[in-house]
Design a protein around this motif. Structure first.
Motif, PDB file in Angstrom:
ATOM      1  N   MET A   1      -5.002   8.876  14.212  1.00 13.13           N
ATOM      2  CA  MET A   1      -6.006   8.407  12.595  1.00 13.13           C
ATOM      3  C   MET A   1      -6.347   7.218  12.750  1.00 13.13           C
ATOM      4  SD  MET A   1      -5.655   9.942   9.638  1.00 13.13           S
ATOM      5  CE  MET A   1      -4.917   9.747   8.080  1.00 13.13           C
TER       6      MET A   1
ATOM      7  N   LEU B   1      -8.483   4.503  10.460  1.00 13.78           N
ATOM      8  CA  LEU B   1      -8.377   4.160   8.882  1.00 13.78           C
ATOM      9  C   LEU B   1      -9.801   3.233   8.594  1.00 13.78           C
ATOM     10  CD1 LEU B   1      -4.944   4.182   8.650  1.00 13.78           C
ATOM     11  CD2 LEU B   1      -6.829   5.763   7.378  1.00 13.78           C
TER      12      LEU B   1
ATOM     13  N   ARG C   1      -8.468  12.086  11.554  1.00 14.22           N
ATOM     14  CA  ARG C   1      -7.898  12.327  12.305  1.00 14.22           C
ATOM     15  C   ARG C   1      -8.300  12.503  14.276  1.00 14.22           C
ATOM     16  NH1 ARG C   1      -2.735  13.004  12.870  1.00 14.22           N
ATOM     17  NH2 ARG C   1      -2.548  11.830  10.456  1.00 14.22           N
TER      18      ARG C   1
ATOM     19  N   TYR D   1       1.094  -1.247   0.093  1.00 10.33           N
ATOM     20  CA  TYR D   1       0.069  -0.074  -0.151  1.00 10.33           C
ATOM     21  C   TYR D   1       0.940   1.162  -0.328  1.00 10.33           C
ATOM     22  CZ  TYR D   1      -4.591  -3.157   1.192  1.00 10.33           C
ATOM     23  OH  TYR D   1      -5.612  -3.553   0.798  1.00 10.33           O
TER      24      TYR D   1
ATOM     25  N   ALA E   1      -2.673  12.306   6.051  1.00  9.53           N
ATOM     26  CA  ALA E   1      -3.585  12.850   5.731  1.00  9.53           C
ATOM     27  C   ALA E   1      -4.757  12.012   4.612  1.00  9.53           C
ATOM     28  CB  ALA E   1      -3.995  14.662   5.825  1.00  9.53           C
ATOM     29  N   GLU E   2      -3.885  10.958   4.301  1.00 10.58           N
ATOM     30  CA  GLU E   2      -5.213  10.101   3.609  1.00 10.58           C
ATOM     31  C   GLU E   2      -5.087   9.016   3.927  1.00 10.58           C
ATOM     32  OE1 GLU E   2      -4.446  13.040  -0.617  1.00 10.58           O
ATOM     33  OE2 GLU E   2      -4.161  10.470  -0.904  1.00 10.58           O
ATOM     34  N   GLY E   3      -6.003   8.252   3.085  1.00  8.16           N
ATOM     35  CA  GLY E   3      -6.179   6.635   4.041  1.00  8.16           C
ATOM     36  C   GLY E   3      -4.546   5.708   2.461  1.00  8.16           C
ATOM     37  N   PRO E   4      -4.348   4.832   3.105  1.00  9.26           N
ATOM     38  CA  PRO E   4      -3.247   3.644   1.971  1.00  9.26           C
ATOM     39  C   PRO E   4      -4.012   3.343   1.116  1.00  9.26           C
ATOM     40  CG  PRO E   4      -3.659   3.308   4.717  1.00  9.26           C
ATOM     41  CD  PRO E   4      -4.102   3.477   4.571  1.00  9.26           C
ATOM     42  N   THR E   5      -3.533   3.480   0.116  1.00  3.38           N
ATOM     43  CA  THR E   5      -4.187   3.266  -1.737  1.00  3.38           C
ATOM     44  C   THR E   5      -3.547   2.203  -1.830  1.00  3.38           C
ATOM     45  OG1 THR E   5      -4.050   5.267  -1.988  1.00  3.38           O
ATOM     46  CG2 THR E   5      -4.193   3.407  -4.038  1.00  3.38           C
TER      47      THR E   5
ATOM     48  N   PHE F   1      -9.268   1.672   1.689  1.00  2.65           N
ATOM     49  CA  PHE F   1      -9.339   2.082   2.869  1.00  2.65           C
ATOM     50  C   PHE F   1     -10.004   3.535   2.515  1.00  2.65           C
ATOM     51  CE2 PHE F   1      -6.388   0.546   6.166  1.00  2.65           C
ATOM     52  CZ  PHE F   1      -5.725  -0.640   5.588  1.00  2.65           C
ATOM     53  N   GLY F   2     -11.031   3.996   3.948  1.00  2.00           N
ATOM     54  CA  GLY F   2     -11.136   5.358   3.176  1.00  2.00           C
ATOM     55  C   GLY F   2     -10.454   6.254   3.722  1.00  2.00           C
ATOM     56  N   PRO F   3     -10.798   7.406   3.788  1.00  2.00           N
ATOM     57  CA  PRO F   3     -10.106   8.686   4.282  1.00  2.00           C
ATOM     58  C   PRO F   3      -8.840   8.744   5.258  1.00  2.00           C
ATOM     59  CG  PRO F   3     -11.999   9.510   3.848  1.00  2.00           C
ATOM     60  CD  PRO F   3     -11.982   8.394   3.149  1.00  2.00           C
ATOM     61  N   GLY F   4      -9.865   8.366   6.427  1.00  2.00           N
ATOM     62  CA  GLY F   4      -9.201   8.336   7.627  1.00  2.00           C
ATOM     63  C   GLY F   4      -9.639   9.866   8.642  1.00  2.00           C
TER      64      GLY F   4
ATOM     65  N   ARG G   1     -13.121  13.907   8.524  1.00  3.47           N
ATOM     66  CA  ARG G   1     -12.103  13.838   8.704  1.00  3.47           C
ATOM     67  C   ARG G   1     -10.778  14.344  10.097  1.00  3.47           C
ATOM     68  NH1 ARG G   1      -9.902  13.557   2.933  1.00  3.47           N
ATOM     69  NH2 ARG G   1      -8.050  13.217   4.504  1.00  3.47           N
ATOM     70  N   TYR G   2     -11.440  14.810  10.602  1.00  3.27           N
ATOM     71  CA  TYR G   2     -11.314  15.690  11.283  1.00  3.27           C
ATOM     72  C   TYR G   2     -11.810  16.047  12.985  1.00  3.27           C
ATOM     73  CZ  TYR G   2      -7.094  16.969   8.471  1.00  3.27           C
ATOM     74  OH  TYR G   2      -6.938  17.131   7.670  1.00  3.27           O
TER      75      TYR G   2
END
Lengths: 114, 110
Positions: free
Chosen positions: B88, B90, B106, A36, A41-45, B101-104, B9-10
């Motif tokens: 964080m 996820l 925080r 991955y 600040a993003e999810g794993p791809t 996965f989603g964007p997470g 997101r936050y």
């Protein structure tokens, strides 16, 4: 006890050259491996995966090699591009279908230098 | 394209508050997961679910619970938030070994 290890916290590679990221594992029950890529600040791809019945899988610039006897896999990126700068996680699954979750390494921060 | 969305997101919460993190996937996936990611520790599995109303503990379930009332939705609950749960978070879903996965989210707990 860490079952998936990425021993290099960071790696710096010149643009256009090959990047090689390494991963070792200890659990012989793992039979499916994934890489991955993660930006801050993003999810794993999801990048690429390999089953234990193979020793190589290729997708464009990305190739994963698996050496079962050494319990070692590597991700090759060629040629490296600036957008490849990210944290790369190696992950493994022990249960067919992945229903039990993945075990991740701690990640390697790849920096591509111009 | 697989889409996994997370409600925030936050998020900033106070110690002792009850916190809900929501995750929704649109691909009819059987399996859903919650991880937390901390610097130098990678991703660690908190809970997972392989069916509606089913849940399994991951590697670090203490201080968390989950709920899966519908196939597409998996919620993570911090019963009483503590500062060591600043992280964080996820969410992921999968139908085979590959997780998406989603964007997470925080989360900061003060």
């Amino acid at each position: 006890d860490q079952q998936v290890k990425q021993n290099s916290p960071s790696l710096s590679v010149q643009e256009g050259r090959i990047s090689i990221l390494n991963c070792d594992y200890t659990n012989s029950m793992f039979d499916y491996f994934l890489w991955y890529k993660k930006y801050p600040a993003e999810g794993p791809t999801f990048l690429i995966s390999i089953s234990s019945i193979k020793d190589k899988n290729e997708d464009g610039r990305f190739t994963v090699f698996l050496n079962k006897s050494a319990k070692h896999l590597s991700l090759h990126i060629v040629p490296s591009q600036p957008g490849d700068s990210a944290v790369y996680f190696c992950a493994a699954s022990a249960l067919a279908g992945g229903a039990d979750g993945l075990t991740f390494g701690k990640g390697t921060h790849l920096i591509i230098q111009p | 394209d697989v889409k996994v969305t997370q409600s925030s997101r936050y998020l900033v919460k106070r110690t002792g508050e009850k916190v809900f993190l929501e995750c929704v996937q649109d691909m009819d996936h059987e399996n859903m997961f919650w991880y937390r990611q901390d610097p130098g520790l990678g991703l660690r599995l908190i809970y997972f679910s392989y069916d509606v109303k089913m849940k399994e503990k991951g590697d670090i379930p203490e201080g968390y619970s989950v709920s899966r009332e519908k196939k597409e939705r998996f919620s993570l609950i911090l019963e009483s938030a503590s500062t060591n749960q600043t992280s964080m978070y996820l969410c992921a879903s999968s139908i085979q070994e590959t997780q998406y996965f989603g964007p997470g989210t925080r989360l900061l707990v003060l």
